[in-house]
Write an enzyme that holds these catalytic residues in place. Structure first.
Site, PDB file in Angstrom:
ATOM      1  N   LYS A  45       0.836  -1.207   0.000  1.00 41.44           N
ATOM      2  CA  LYS A  45       0.000   0.000   0.000  1.00 41.44           C
ATOM      3  C   LYS A  45       0.872   1.259   0.000  1.00 41.44           C
ATOM      4  O   LYS A  45       1.888   1.325   0.694  1.00 41.44           O
ATOM      5  CB  LYS A  45      -0.891  -0.022   1.251  1.00 41.44           C
ATOM      6  CG  LYS A  45      -1.715   1.226   1.493  1.00 41.44           C
ATOM      7  CD  LYS A  45      -2.815   1.409   0.478  1.00 41.44           C
ATOM      8  CE  LYS A  45      -3.519   2.765   0.667  1.00 41.44           C
ATOM      9  NZ  LYS A  45      -4.396   3.087  -0.488  1.00 41.44           N
ATOM     10  N   ASN A  69     -12.348   4.180  -7.056  1.00 38.88           N
ATOM     11  CA  ASN A  69     -12.004   4.433  -5.661  1.00 38.88           C
ATOM     12  C   ASN A  69     -11.378   5.811  -5.540  1.00 38.88           C
ATOM     13  O   ASN A  69     -10.789   6.332  -6.481  1.00 38.88           O
ATOM     14  CB  ASN A  69     -11.057   3.369  -5.108  1.00 38.88           C
ATOM     15  CG  ASN A  69      -9.599   3.715  -5.348  1.00 38.88           C
ATOM     16  OD1 ASN A  69      -9.001   4.495  -4.590  1.00 38.88           O
ATOM     17  ND2 ASN A  69      -9.027   3.172  -6.409  1.00 38.88           N
ATOM     18  N   GLY A  72      -7.385   7.802  -1.360  1.00 36.81           N
ATOM     19  CA  GLY A  72      -6.546   8.952  -1.045  1.00 36.81           C
ATOM     20  C   GLY A  72      -5.334   8.637  -0.194  1.00 36.81           C
ATOM     21  O   GLY A  72      -4.969   9.388   0.709  1.00 36.81           O
ATOM     22  N   ASN A  99       5.663   1.388  -2.357  1.00 33.63           N
ATOM     23  CA  ASN A  99       5.092   2.330  -3.316  1.00 33.63           C
ATOM     24  C   ASN A  99       5.206   3.719  -2.681  1.00 33.63           C
ATOM     25  O   ASN A  99       4.676   3.968  -1.608  1.00 33.63           O
ATOM     26  CB  ASN A  99       3.635   1.915  -3.578  1.00 33.63           C
ATOM     27  CG  ASN A  99       2.914   2.860  -4.505  1.00 33.63           C
ATOM     28  OD1 ASN A  99       2.429   3.909  -4.082  1.00 33.63           O
ATOM     29  ND2 ASN A  99       2.808   2.486  -5.759  1.00 33.63           N
ATOM     30  N   CYS A 130      -1.122   8.735  -8.684  1.00 35.45           N
ATOM     31  CA  CYS A 130      -2.321   8.567  -7.855  1.00 35.45           C
ATOM     32  C   CYS A 130      -3.311   9.690  -8.170  1.00 35.45           C
ATOM     33  O   CYS A 130      -2.990  10.867  -7.997  1.00 35.45           O
ATOM     34  CB  CYS A 130      -1.990   8.582  -6.368  1.00 35.45           C
ATOM     35  SG  CYS A 130      -3.492   8.480  -5.371  1.00 35.45           S
ATOM     36  N   GLY A 244      -6.850  -4.534 -14.766  1.00 35.57           N
ATOM     37  CA  GLY A 244      -7.991  -5.435 -14.960  1.00 35.57           C
ATOM     38  C   GLY A 244      -7.652  -6.895 -15.146  1.00 35.57           C
ATOM     39  O   GLY A 244      -8.475  -7.656 -15.664  1.00 35.57           O
ATOM     40  N   GLY A 265      -4.539  -6.450  -9.395  1.00 36.16           N
ATOM     41  CA  GLY A 265      -5.068  -5.395  -8.530  1.00 36.16           C
ATOM     42  C   GLY A 265      -6.447  -5.704  -8.002  1.00 36.16           C
ATOM     43  O   GLY A 265      -6.629  -6.527  -7.095  1.00 36.16           O
ATOM     44  N   THR A 266      -7.432  -5.090  -8.613  1.00 34.42           N
ATOM     45  CA  THR A 266      -8.817  -5.158  -8.143  1.00 34.42           C
ATOM     46  C   THR A 266      -9.328  -6.586  -7.958  1.00 34.42           C
ATOM     47  O   THR A 266     -10.156  -6.840  -7.082  1.00 34.42           O
ATOM     48  CB  THR A 266      -9.707  -4.378  -9.134  1.00 34.42           C
ATOM     49  OG1 THR A 266      -9.164  -3.059  -9.229  1.00 34.42           O
ATOM     50  CG2 THR A 266     -11.131  -4.285  -8.678  1.00 34.42           C
TER      51      THR A 266
END
Lengths: 302, 258
Positions: A45, A69, A72, A99, A130, A244, A265-266
């Site tokens: 993260k 999303n 933040g 990261n 970001c 994806g 990722g997701t």
């Protein structure tokens, strides 16, 4: 069995399957579902210099085949990571990659400096993409001059493998990749999320507290694949592909487009064990296609 | 310990036009499930519903390995889950989240609005097991919403209120007479339901100096603390995940303006 080892700069991954920053927390949250030690690597993260509470709820909206999303960059800061979290997760038998985020170039430098001293971490991912922070973040990654400045500045203080994570919210992502390559990046990772929006028509109101957010999930895969393909042709450093990926065939497609490694990722949210299924599926694909070394697939379109 | 597990649809009980219980059976033994725990359910065969959906676990039968989930139709996902075939596989990530704290002694008061009664059957069973006397106050818009009065009456005295007066007392739950009796020595108030209702309950609990726990319903992506999407703000100004720090919170720890 095919040799799945890949190399990104000086970073050696035992297989090309890694998890994307912000979708796998610090890995510990997944231990009940899978063995993180089987992964090629974990991009943890996003870290900032100081604690950040992120954006107000609601910070997520489901979309057709994906989600928006606007978390933040909620995190407890780089020092907390180094002192509390890294000592635990470095026990996983995999590469841990931080990261790195900042509101200013100075922030990026200070976070990278702290991570440079971390013996068992061999790479960082510089996040100039970001979309969910008011200052910095994507602002660096959509402007060629600031992308160069941020990369050069971090390059000076970080002497291990430097991966720069690119934003898809640009007109010429290949040009941006060339700029960060020239500025000293050892690799690029792409794509971060696409800037998007969701509206609740019943109440005539945006769903996200921040109005806009980052779109991810299978809905972005064709867009991401095209960008990986373009960037692969434009640079000579390794490309890490994402956007994806839901299964092994998606991962193979990214490798054929030019990715040396991929990030999931997701998909981790809907199936926390998906990354291991992707590794198994890649092994199976290699067997079916007589691939002896996974690097044969990188940019391997015929 | 939380896990991903495949279940099969065993059956449905429809409670009214838009609410049902879905019974899911497993071939594997079930882990211990605490009141307040929830499950993230993948809606099968429906690519339009991308994310799993979080639901309180309404009831559990360890012997027959059956989970019962209360679902109210509010969109495509909850509608699709209501029309699966018997035997169809359904993937769950569960048990997730924390649980309610239970005082040494009762009495306690449980205030549920509409589908907010979902976590309270398991709590009622636990309270009964611990010999903690419980009173239930169930609220709804109409009598149609009050399909659980009989079920809950096995676990304590049940009061009801409806906004239109078609069952129980007319009005909102916080106007109910059981709350007006200042001599009632509740040691805890539990609440779950729409946000304005829970906040009204929390305000009342604070005025009466009674501890209050609320079970929150927030939109989630993962349900196990990875995405950081479902946060609520604490009294200290921190954003914490409802899925891992909650869904049950002592209201004094929340940044609610009450």
């Amino acid at each position: 069995m095919a040799d799945l080892n890949v190399t990104i700069g000086d970073l050696k991954l035992k297989n090309p399957v890694t998890t994307a920053s912000g979708t796998f927390a610090y890995g510990e949250e997944f231990k009940e579902f899978m063995d993180p030690g089987k992964l090629g690597g974990i991009f943890v993260k996003g870290l900032t210099l100081h604690n950040r509470e992120g954006n107000p709820y609601p910070r997520m909206a489901e979309t057709a085949s994906g989600m928006l999303n606007s978390v933040g960059l909620q995190n407890k800061g780089v020092d907390h990571f180094i002192e509390e979290i890294f000592p635990r997760i470095k026990q996983f038998n995999t590469q841990i990659i931080a990261n790195v985020n900042g509101s200013t170039i100075e922030d990026y430098i200070r976070v990278a400096e702290k991570l440079n001293g971390l013996g068992e971490m061999h790479a960082i991912e510089l996040n100039i993409s970001c979309p969910n922070v008011k200052e910095g973040g994507m602002a660096f990654g959509i402007n060629p001059r600031s992308a160069r400045e941020a990369t050069e500045a971090v390059r000076k203080v970080y002497n291990k493998t430097l991966i720069v994570k690119l934003s898809p919210n640009v007109t010429d992502i290949a040009g941006m990749a060339r700029i960060v390559e020239d500025a000293g990046a050892d690799a690029v990772s792409l794509v971060n999320t696409f800037l998007g929006m969701a509206i609740d028509a019943e109440i005539r109101h945006p769903i996200l507290s921040t109005v806009t957010g980052g779109l991810s999930g299978p809905c972005i895969k064709p867009l991401a694949l095209r960008m990986v393909y373009d960037v692969y042709k434009a640079v000579s450093i390794p490309v890490i592909g994402m956007g994806g990926i839901m299964n092994a065939i998606d991962a193979i497609e990214f490798m054929l487009a030019g990715a040396t490694a991929i990030q999931i990722g997701t998909a981790n949210f809907t199936d926390p064990s998906v990354s291991l299924k992707v590794i198994d599926g890649i092994t199976d694909y290699c067997k079916r296609h007589g691939v002896e070394n996974i690097v044969e697939l990188v940019g391997g379109l015929e | 310990m939380k896990r991903i597990q495949d279940f099969k649809v065993a059956g449905y009980t429809w409670l009214n036009r838009d609410s049902y219980l879905i019974e899911l059976e497993s071939e594997q033994d079930l882990p211990g499930i605490a009141p307040g725990n929830f499950a993230e359910i993948k809606v099968p065969g429906n690519p339009g519903v991308f994310l799993r959906r979080p639901f309180s676990i309404f009831d559990v039968d360890y012997d027959y390995r059956v989970l019962s989930i209360f679902i109210k139709i509010i969109g495509e996902g909850t509608r699709a889950l209501g029309s699966l075939n018997q035997g169809q596989p359904v993937s769950l990530i569960y048990p997730l989240g924390n649980t309610f704290s239970i005082p040494e002694k009762g009495p306690v008061l449980i205030i549920a609005g509409g589908s907010g009664m979902a976590p309270f059957l398991l709590l009622g069973k636990k309270l009964k097991e611990r010999s903690v006397n419980a009173t239930y106050l169930l609220g709804g818009r109409t009598s149609e919403d009050l399909h659980m009065i009989e079920t809950f009456s096995d676990y304590g005295q049940v009061f009801a209120s409806t906004e239109d007066g078609s069952a129980g007392t007319q009005g909102v739950v916080t106007d109910h007479e059981v709350l007006k009796d200042k001599t009632l020595p509740f040691r805890m108030i539990y609440t779950c339901g729409p946000d304005p209702m829970m906040k009204a309950v929390a305000r009342l609990a604070r005025q009466r100096n009674i501890p209050c726990e609320a079970s929150l319903e927030h939109m989630m992506a993962c349900g196990f603390g990875a995405c950081l999407c479902c946060v609520t703000e604490t009294a200290e100004g921190k954003n914490v995940c409802v899925c891992t720090e909650g869904p049950v919170f002592n209201v004094k720890n929340l940044a609610w303006q009450i």
